[in-house]
Each structure stands twice: as C-alpha cells, then as structure tokens.
Design an enzyme around this catalytic site. Structure first.
Site, PDB file in Angstrom:
ATOM      1  CD  GLU A 303      -3.040  -1.023   0.166  1.00 12.73           C
ATOM      2  OE1 GLU A 303      -3.051  -0.036  -0.589  1.00 12.73           O
ATOM      3  OE2 GLU A 303      -3.872  -1.957   0.084  1.00 12.73           O
ATOM      4  NE  ARG A 307      -3.642   2.821  -0.836  1.00 12.43           N
ATOM      5  CZ  ARG A 307      -4.909   2.730  -0.456  1.00 12.43           C
ATOM      6  NH1 ARG A 307      -5.552   3.793  -0.052  1.00 12.43           N
ATOM      7  NH2 ARG A 307      -5.531   1.563  -0.467  1.00 12.43           N
ATOM      8  CG  ASP A 436      -6.186  -7.254  -7.408  1.00 12.14           C
ATOM      9  OD1 ASP A 436      -5.147  -7.584  -6.805  1.00 12.14           O
ATOM     10  OD2 ASP A 436      -6.962  -6.381  -6.978  1.00 12.14           O
ATOM     11  CD  GLU A 572     -10.691  -1.399  -8.536  1.00 15.84           C
ATOM     12  OE1 GLU A 572     -11.850  -1.043  -8.221  1.00 15.84           O
ATOM     13  OE2 GLU A 572      -9.721  -1.316  -7.750  1.00 15.84           O
ATOM     14  CB  THR A 661      -1.961  -1.204  -9.202  1.00 15.06           C
ATOM     15  OG1 THR A 661      -3.252  -1.793  -9.112  1.00 15.06           O
ATOM     16  CG2 THR A 661      -1.336  -1.119  -7.826  1.00 15.06           C
TER      17      THR A 661
END
Ligand code: DMJ
Length: 672
Positions: A303, A307, A436, A572, A661
């Site tokens: 994360e 980010r 994913d 998404e 992502t």
C-alpha cells in the site's frame, strides 16, 4: 605466532573467583550492561579457558589476519580506483544481468522549487494543460492493430506471439522524440536495456517550445464536473483531515492508517492533471514542512509503495520538482528492509522508523498480488537514482515467481510463504483480491521496460489463456461475460469489483500489439462491469457480485449478498472505461462513466465536504454512509474520470506513460 602468544598468556588457575562490585550488582540479577562490566566479564571468561583453548583462538585470529593482508594486497588496485570515483559511482553490488544502469547516477541535481504560483504558468484550473502533441477528437482514437496477423490459440502460439512481437519490436526501431509534460523533459535512451533513460532537469527544450505553440484542447463540461467533485472532496479533507490519512466526512474527523498524509500524497498528481494550482501548492507546502518518514510506524509494503512511492514519483515526473524525488528516495530506502527474508519474498509490513520488517502476526505468508505489484515503482526509483538495489530486489521476486510450481495455466494462488518462497493455499484462483494486480503488473512491467522482458509477457499471455480456460462464463439472462473463481476444481460465479481492472489491462495489451481477441474480451468484460452498476438500485456497484448461470423469472444477471453490498468509491470500472475510450473512441464509454459520476454525487457526496463509502448500494433512500473517504477516490477514481472525459490523447499519453495500480503515471522507458 600462536605458540608465542600462548606462552605469554597467564597460567591456568584451578578455581574461579567471583567478585561483585556495587556497580555489577545493579538490579535483581546483579547485571548492568555497562562497558566496564562487559570488559571485566570477558577477561574473566578468557582466564577460565584452558591453555589449549586459548592457543586455538589466538591461532585463528592470526590466521584471519594473514588472510586479510593477502586479500588486501590482491584487491588493492581496484579498491584504489574505486575510491577515486565519486560516491555515486561506487557500485559494490553485482550487476543484474542484462541491466545497464545509468552511470553516473541520473538523479538530477536538487532543484529549487518555487513557492510562487506564478512559476507554474501552464497550470490553471480553468485551462487545459498544454500537451506536446495535441490531436483532437475521437477520430484519432483507434485500436492499433496487432502487429502481423497474430492470433493466440495454444501455448505454442503463445511463444510464437512472443517471438513475433520481439521481431516486430526490432523492426520497429525508429527515432524517438523528446517527451514533455508540463516542464518535465524525458529523453528516451536509445540503448536497448532498462533502466537507462536519463531524466533531465526540467527545462524548455526547443521541441517543447515548438509544441507549446500548438492549440490546447479545451476541457469540457464533464471534466469541469470532475474538477468540481474533486474540489468538494478536497474541501472536506482540508477542513477536517488535513495532513491525516483519510477523511471521515460525516463525523468531520479523520482516520490514520500509516500517519503519512495518505490522501494528500495520493491526490498530488491528480491535482496537477486537473490543473488545480492552488490546491497543489498548498499540498506541496505540507510535503515540504510536514511529511516525515522517520516515524516509528508499521506500514504495509504494497500500500505504501503504490500510494506513497508511486504518488511521489509520478508527481516528480509531472512537475519536475526534485522535492518529490527526494521524498520518494527516502521512503523507498525505508521500505527496503521488507526484502530481508529467507526467500527474498518480502514481508507485508515494515517499520519505516526502525528499519525492521515482519509478516502479519498470524502467518508468515504474504499475498501474491502484494509482492508482485511493487515493481513498477521500485524499478523506476532505480532508474532515477542510479541505485540498482531497488530494481534488483523486486526483479528477484518476479523471477522467482516465474519459476514457481503451483500455477494453473498461468493462474497463481493467492499466498506465498516468505520463508520457503513457495505458494501456499494451493488450488484457489481468482482475478480479484490478493491476486489481481499480479496480472496487471506482468503486462505493465513489460510495457515499462520497452517490451523486452519476455518472461513477463510469457507469464501474462499464459495467464490470460488460463482466465479464458478456467474462469470465463456467461450469465443469464443477458449473457454477460464475467470472470469467476476456481476453488479446488469448483467454479464459483463470484466476481469482485476489483476484477474490473481487467478490461482496461486487456485493452492496453492489445494496444501494445497483443492479440485482437484480448480487445474483444475487454469489450465484453467492460459491458459486464458497467452492468454491475446499471443493474443495481443506486446505479453503483457493490464490492462483490454473483452472476446467475441459469435464467430465472424475475432475476437479473447480478445477485448481491448482504455482506457484499458496500461500495468503497473504487476506481476499477472507471479506469477500464478510460482505456476503452482512449483505444476505441466509442462515446458510450464516456456516457457510462458520466452516469457513474452522477450516482457518486447522488449517493455518496457529503454536503459539508467529501464523499463517503456506503454500506448498501441497494437502498437509494438510505445507502448507509460509512463515514470514510478512501484515498484512492482522489488518487484514482476522479483522475480516471477526468481522463475518460478528455479527448486529448496526450493528456497522459499511453504510449509514453504507464499507470501504476494506484493510477500514478510513470514513464515508459523506451516510449513507443
Ligand atoms: C487501490 O489501492 C489499487 O487500485 C489497488 O490495486 C486495489 N485497491 C485499490 C482500489 O480499489
């Protein structure tokens, strides 16, 4: 030497004398850790050894000293030449095969950033950005046909496709031009190996000046609506959660996850792209004055990479301010302890202040998506700094995963053990949570590296074949193509909203020369993702849906279980709509996105500022606000909305940038 030393040592005594001084008797155990205490204790231990034991130890020391002198003499020359070089040139780690790093390091000299707003002449809330190659309208938006008549049917075909792509890539080598984006100038390196492109100091090259004279593409009504939504979200964050991780818009407070201003960092490049000059400047000041990573805090490696590291790197590229690169380097270095594991598969958590890392309390597993979706960011950090350790660590993970058994036609399990390096919980396959972005990053790393790393492409192609073979089904009554899950041979018609990244990724692959049937599949899947919104009472998708495989009177395709009917403002579907519009020019994708934006405004907007996740997408009269605005709403959802509504293909040109992502664009090393 050993014998002489032994002869000089005092004779062995047959008794042990223990003397306790007041200092030594500190505490219940009579122990304090003072240097004097440790010295005396060592000496006593030494005296307790037999003469033979002491002789052996002294001999060993002497032997090691001789070895040291010999190796110093043989290494003397290279060492001398090394010490003559600058610090940046000193590379003590072995080179990664096939990897040429910029040498000397390509980190631009620190650039003084201006606090003055006037120094961002192109950044204005009402004006569109000035892209380098302005082309208007959807007529330019076309699917680039796959090179040659490439069709994928079997595994053998997969290798043929790869060979053809490699060949085509070789033939396709043309002069690459300078890319520019609001001041950041990137000169693609013509050498063949990543990471070797050189980032130049932001400056106006002659080609940029020429491009500045081109007509800007005006922003439209829908983009203005996105700007308005962003400003509303930002107002809530600023008023009630400034500098904290997430806004709680109903209680007018905030929540902390890492304590690093997550929303603010995630939103930096969105503000730049939307042209929000004042907001960007304010946030930048916070980064200068308040963003400190030297904190005793556990962060999640994945994360914080996608980010924070991703957000800082992309902001650096967009605005050219070295402040963001310095911060990226700082957090990148602090995350590195995560890779110190027996298998080199990183731990999930790192204490960025203490430099320690650990797995979650209940397991020594990491999730596969997490360890394989940090590569774009760390590879880029290596390219920018010239320090190969970042890329080396993440490439090793990919290479290892490439060789692992336990895959099912390219599909991977969800967990991997940090001790053994093996997959665990075998037999369960999903494109949703925990797996994913493994698939997403296979393709995107291949693109980032200039389409040369064949193992990545191979794994991606195989995985898409695996999806087709094991996970694709059609629902009833509308015959929607969806991606289900496989658990120990049993198919489940369950699909996470997270899976809706896939149509966009497939379309991106097709745009980069992969088979046309990937685009066909993308078209079918984005229709399904849209239906996950359209068939629900609020027009917003739940977190998870189950598809009906058999027609039943009065039943739609989409069924929702009570535990799954929340919506976290996820990106998404909008993300995939953006790719689909870019590559097809079909306005229906913009219209679908517009519907979604309106429904976010209707059901998740909090009047006093901010947007909130909701608990029940099936109840328009009370969607049950959850009181939390996730950072990705600003980092991703609104950014992809703005890009979706744009007709400017150079507003983050997909032949020059690849999105991580978390929707942070990073440069492609050798742009198409
Ligand atoms: C984001 O943090 C990223 O997109 C990640 O890959 C998946 N989850 C959220 C958004 O849904």
């Amino acid at each position: 030497l050993g014998a002489a030393a032994a002869a000089a040592s005092p004779p062995r005594r047959d008794f042990i004398s223990v003397t306790l001084s007041p200092e030594e008797a500190v505490g219940a155990g009579g122990y304090n850790n003072s240097k004097a205490w440790r010295r005396r204790s060592c000496w006593r231990k030494w005296k307790q050894l037999s003469r033979l034991q002491r002789s052996v130890i002294l001999f060993l020391f002497a032997f090691l000293a001789v070895c040291g002198v010999i190796s110093y003499t043989s290494m003397g020359e290279p060492w001398k030449s090394l010490t003559n070089k600058s610090l940046d040139d000193q590379r003590t780690e072995p080179e990664i095969p096939g990897l040429k790093l910029a040498n000397p390091a390509v980190l631009p000299a620190p650039q003084k950033a201006d606090a003055n707003l006037g120094n961002y002449p192109e950044l204005s809330p009402q004006k569109p950005p000035k892209p380098p190659h302005v082309r208007r309208g959807p007529s330019n938006l076309q699917i680039r046909p796959p090179r040659g008549d490439v069709r994928l049917k079997t595994r053998h075909d997969t290798s043929r496709v790869i060979e053809e792509l490699v060949q085509a890539d070789k033939e396709d080598k043309t002069e690459k031009s300078v890319i520019s984006w609001r001041g950041a100038v990137i000169e693609p390196d013509q050498s063949t190996e990543p990471p070797s492109s050189k980032i130049k100091e932001p400056e106006k090259s002659s080609s940029v000046e020429a491009e500045d004279q081109k007509e800007p593409v005006p922003i439209n009504e829908r983009q203005i609506a996105v700007i308005e939504a962003f400003r509303h979200a930002w107002k809530g964050y600023k008023d009630f959660a400034w500098g904290h991780d997430e806004l709680k818009p109903l209680s007018k407070s905030y929540s902390e996850w890492f304590g690093l201003g997550l929303t603010l960092i995630d939103a930096l490049d969105t503000m730049w792209i939307l042209g929000l000059k004042e907001e960007f400047e304010e946030a930048r000041k916070w980064v200068v004055n308040d963003l400190v990573f030297d904190k005793n805090v556990d962060v999640n490696l994945f994360e914080s990479t996608i980010r924070i590291l991703g957000g800082l790197l992309s902001t650096y590229h967009l605005c050219g301010d070295s402040l963001f690169l310095e911060k990226a380097k700082d957090i990148g270095n602090r995350l590195m302890p995560a890779f110190k594991t027996p298998s080199k598969i990183p731990y999930s958590d790192v204490n960025i202040g203490r430099g320690t890392a650990h797995p979650p309390r209940w397991t020594s597993d990491s999730t596969v998506a997490e360890v394989t979706s940090i590569q774009l960011e760390f590879r880029e950090l290596s390219r920018l700094t010239g320090d190969e350790k970042f890329q080396k660590a993440v490439d090793e993970v990919m290479k290892h995963v490439h060789t692992l058994s336990g895959k099912n036609d390219g599909l991977v399990p969800m967990f991997i053990n940090t001790n053994s390096g093996q997959f665990t919980h075998l037999g369960v396959y999903t494109l949703g949570a925990r797996a994913d972005s493994y698939y997403e990053y296979l393709l995107k790393q291949w693109i980032q590296g200039g389409k040369k790393e064949n193992e990545l492409l191979e794994d991606y192609m195989r995985a898409i074949e695996g999806v087709k073979k094991h996970l694709l089904q059609r629902s009833q009554p509308k015959k929607l193509t969806f991606v289900g899950e496989l658990a120990h041979g049993h198919f489940s018609a369950k699909m996470d909203h997270l899976v809706c990244f896939l149509p966009g990724t497939l379309a991106l692959g097709a745009h980069n020369g992969l088979p046309a049937d990937h685009m066909k599949l993308a078209e079918a899947l984005i229709e399904t993702c849209y239906q996950m919104y359209a068939q629900v009472e609020t027009g917003l998708s739940p977190e998870i849906v189950h598809f009906n495989l058999h027609a039943q009177k009065g039943h739609k395709d989409v069924e929702i279980k009570p535990a799954d009917r929340h919506n976290l403002l996820r990106p998404e579907t909008v993300e995939s709509l953006f790719y689909m519009y870019r590559f097809t020019g079909d306005k229906k994708y913009q219209d679908w996105g517009w519907e979604i934006l309106q429904n976010f405004n209707k059901y998740t907007r909090v009047p006093t500022g901010g947007y909130t996740s909701i608990n029940n997408v099936q109840n328009p009269s009370n969607p049950e606000p959850r009181d939390k605005m996730e950072s990705f709403f600003l980092g991703e959802t609104l950014k992809y909305m703005f890009l979706l509504f744009s007709d400017d293909i150079d507003l983050i040109n997909l032949d020059k940038y690849v999105f991580n992502t978390e929707a942070h664009p990073l440069p492609i090393w050798v742009p198409a």
